[in-house]
Write an enzyme that holds these catalytic residues in place. Structure first.
Site, short mmCIF file in Angstrom:
data_model
loop_
_atom_site.label_atom_id
_atom_site.label_comp_id
_atom_site.label_asym_id
_atom_site.label_seq_id
_atom_site.Cartn_x
_atom_site.Cartn_y
_atom_site.Cartn_z
N ASP A 38 0.85 -1.19 0.00
CA ASP A 38 0.00 0.00 0.00
C ASP A 38 0.89 1.23 0.00
OD1 ASP A 38 -3.22 0.23 0.71
OD2 ASP A 38 -2.11 2.08 1.03
N ASN A 91 -4.92 -3.78 -7.42
CA ASN A 91 -6.17 -3.27 -6.87
C ASN A 91 -6.09 -1.83 -6.37
OD1 ASN A 91 -8.77 -3.63 -5.24
ND2 ASN A 91 -7.26 -3.27 -3.63
N TYR A 162 -11.98 8.69 -14.04
CA TYR A 162 -12.07 7.39 -13.33
C TYR A 162 -12.65 6.35 -14.28
CZ TYR A 162 -13.35 3.95 -9.72
OH TYR A 162 -13.47 2.80 -8.97
N LYS A 166 -10.76 3.02 -15.77
CA LYS A 166 -11.26 1.66 -15.55
C LYS A 166 -11.57 0.95 -16.88
CE LYS A 166 -11.00 1.42 -11.04
NZ LYS A 166 -10.08 0.46 -10.40
N THR A 197 -16.53 0.72 1.34
CA THR A 197 -15.13 0.97 1.70
C THR A 197 -14.97 2.47 1.94
OG1 THR A 197 -14.34 1.44 -0.53
CG2 THR A 197 -14.38 -0.88 0.12
P1 NDP Z 1 -9.88 1.92 -0.50
O1 NDP Z 1 -9.66 3.38 -0.55
O2 NDP Z 1 -10.29 1.29 0.78
O3 NDP Z 1 -8.59 1.13 -1.01
C1 NDP Z 1 -7.74 1.63 -1.98
C2 NDP Z 1 -6.34 1.42 -1.50
O4 NDP Z 1 -5.42 1.80 -2.54
C3 NDP Z 1 -6.03 2.30 -0.29
O5 NDP Z 1 -5.43 1.52 0.72
C4 NDP Z 1 -5.09 3.33 -0.86
O6 NDP Z 1 -4.16 3.83 0.07
C5 NDP Z 1 -4.38 2.54 -1.94
N1 NDP Z 1 -3.76 3.44 -2.89
C6 NDP Z 1 -4.26 4.59 -3.42
N2 NDP Z 1 -3.38 5.13 -4.23
C7 NDP Z 1 -2.28 4.34 -4.23
C8 NDP Z 1 -1.04 4.38 -4.89
N3 NDP Z 1 -0.71 5.38 -5.71
N4 NDP Z 1 -0.15 3.39 -4.67
C9 NDP Z 1 -0.45 2.38 -3.84
N5 NDP Z 1 -1.62 2.28 -3.17
C10 NDP Z 1 -2.53 3.25 -3.37
O7 NDP Z 1 -10.94 1.62 -1.62
P2 NDP Z 1 -11.49 0.28 -2.26
O8 NDP Z 1 -11.08 -0.92 -1.49
O9 NDP Z 1 -12.91 0.51 -2.52
O10 NDP Z 1 -10.75 0.30 -3.67
C11 NDP Z 1 -10.01 -0.78 -4.19
C12 NDP Z 1 -10.16 -0.80 -5.69
O11 NDP Z 1 -11.52 -1.11 -5.99
C13 NDP Z 1 -9.85 0.49 -6.42
O12 NDP Z 1 -9.15 0.21 -7.60
C14 NDP Z 1 -11.22 1.04 -6.75
O13 NDP Z 1 -11.20 1.87 -7.89
C15 NDP Z 1 -11.99 -0.23 -7.00
N6 NDP Z 1 -13.43 -0.14 -6.92
C16 NDP Z 1 -14.06 0.21 -5.75
C17 NDP Z 1 -15.43 0.28 -5.70
C18 NDP Z 1 -16.17 0.65 -4.46
O14 NDP Z 1 -17.40 0.82 -4.53
N7 NDP Z 1 -15.53 0.75 -3.30
C19 NDP Z 1 -16.24 0.02 -6.90
C20 NDP Z 1 -15.49 -0.38 -8.05
C21 NDP Z 1 -14.13 -0.45 -8.06
P3 NDP Z 1 -4.48 5.19 0.85
O15 NDP Z 1 -5.58 4.87 1.79
O16 NDP Z 1 -3.18 5.49 1.51
O17 NDP Z 1 -4.87 6.19 -0.20
#
Ligand code: NDP
Length: 255
Positions: A38, A91, A162, A166, A197
């Site tokens: 992360d 992810n 976004y 995607k 989330t």
């Molecule tokens: P979260 O924000 O809980 O998780 C995303 C994670 O990615 C965070 O821990 C974040 O860290 C990390 N992150 C962000 N930018 C970077 C980076 N540059 N390098 C490394 N890590 C990074 O959200 P979700 O679990 O919901 O998201 C996970 C994936 O699911 C994403 O790709 C999102 O687009 C996708 N998604 C989510 C949906 C939803 O409804 N939640 C729907 C469809 C897709 P930090 O917290 O430090 O920013």
């Protein structure tokens, strides 16, 4: 009975929360050794603690997926610790509001917001795939799952870059599936709908009732419900599946 990922090693980006954390727990439950990466290593460490508490094996890694050196180092660290990289879950991702573009139509997105969105959600996935594929070619096999979205399949007002990112993730997924089919490497994507989330907290507070009316199940999904699809796509039970994008969305895309 052996777990579905017994003896496998896995890398999960964005593993510090949400879908990534739930997937780390599911992978470890099924016997995988999991590297949780992360941008914020403290968050990754919390996931590792949860995995360890549940009796699994994990290590934390920090690394911004937009940084080529960090991504290469991440893959190298997994191989150094676990000997190989069997499963990769790309992810990590951000939402529009995280780049100052919340509520903005296409022409209103600041240049810098578009750049950052594409850097994390699109190029970041490619960078991870690039280094994972090098390792998987060297070890003659592996499985990659990318996180797409229903936003990778349709337009969503005020989510311009976004949505574009995607859609691009699904393009990378399908193309890599073709390119590496003869190398024993499968590449698939999961397309979540609205999932509980950190990413969706703000949107749900503002528009939750309206958005849930569009979801046949009438509720958000849980991160664990995405994790089960990622697990399936990462294990041998999906041995004939590649280049596919599976919706896990409470029926959203069926309308
Ligand atoms: P979260 O924000 O809980 O998780 C995303 C994670 O990615 C965070 O821990 C974040 O860290 C990390 N992150 C962000 N930018 C970077 C980076 N540059 N390098 C490394 N890590 C990074 O959200 P979700 O679990 O919901 O998201 C996970 C994936 O699911 C994403 O790709 C999102 O687009 C996708 N998604 C989510 C949906 C939803 O409804 N939640 C729907 C469809 C897709 P930090 O917290 O430090 O920013």
């Amino acid at each position: 009975m052996a777990g579905l990922l017994e003896g496998k090693s896995a890398l999960i980006t964005g593993g510090g929360g949400g879908i990534g954390r739930a997937t780390a727990l599911a992978f470890a439950r099924e016997g995988a050794r999991v590297a949780v990466a992360d941008a914020a290593q403290a968050a990754a460490q919390q996931t590792v603690a949860l995995v360890n508490d549940a009796g699994g094996q994990a290590m934390s890694l920090s690394g911004d997926v937009t940084d080529p050196d960090a991504v290469q180092a991440m893959v190298k660290a997994v191989v150094a610790a676990y000997g190989r990289l069997d499963c990769a879950f790309n992810n990590a991702g951000i939402a529009g509001y995280q780049v100052d573009a919340g509520g903005k139509r296409t022409h209103e997105w600041p240049d810098a917001s578009v750049d950052r969105m594409l850097a994390v959600n699109l190029k970041g996935v490619w960078l991870c795939m690039k280094h994972e594929l090098v390792q998987m070619l060297a070890q003659a096999g592996g499985v990659i799952v990318n996180t797409g979205s229903i936003a990778g399949l349709i337009g969503l007002p005020t989510s311009s870059a976004y949505v574009a990112a995607k859609h691009g993730v699904l393009g990378f997924t399908k193309t890599a599936a073709l390119e590496y089919a003869q190398d024993n490497i499968r590449v698939n994507a999961v397309c979540p709908g609205y999932i509980e989330t950190k990413m969706t907290e703000d949107t749900m507070r503002r528009r939750g009732t309206e958005l849930m009316q569009k979801v046949p199940f009438g509720r958000m999904g849980r991160p664990e419900e995405i994790a089960e699809m990622v697990l399936f796509l990462s294990c041998d039970r999906s041995s004939y599946i590649s280049g596919a994008c599976y919706n896990v969305d409470g029926g959203y895309m069926a309308i």
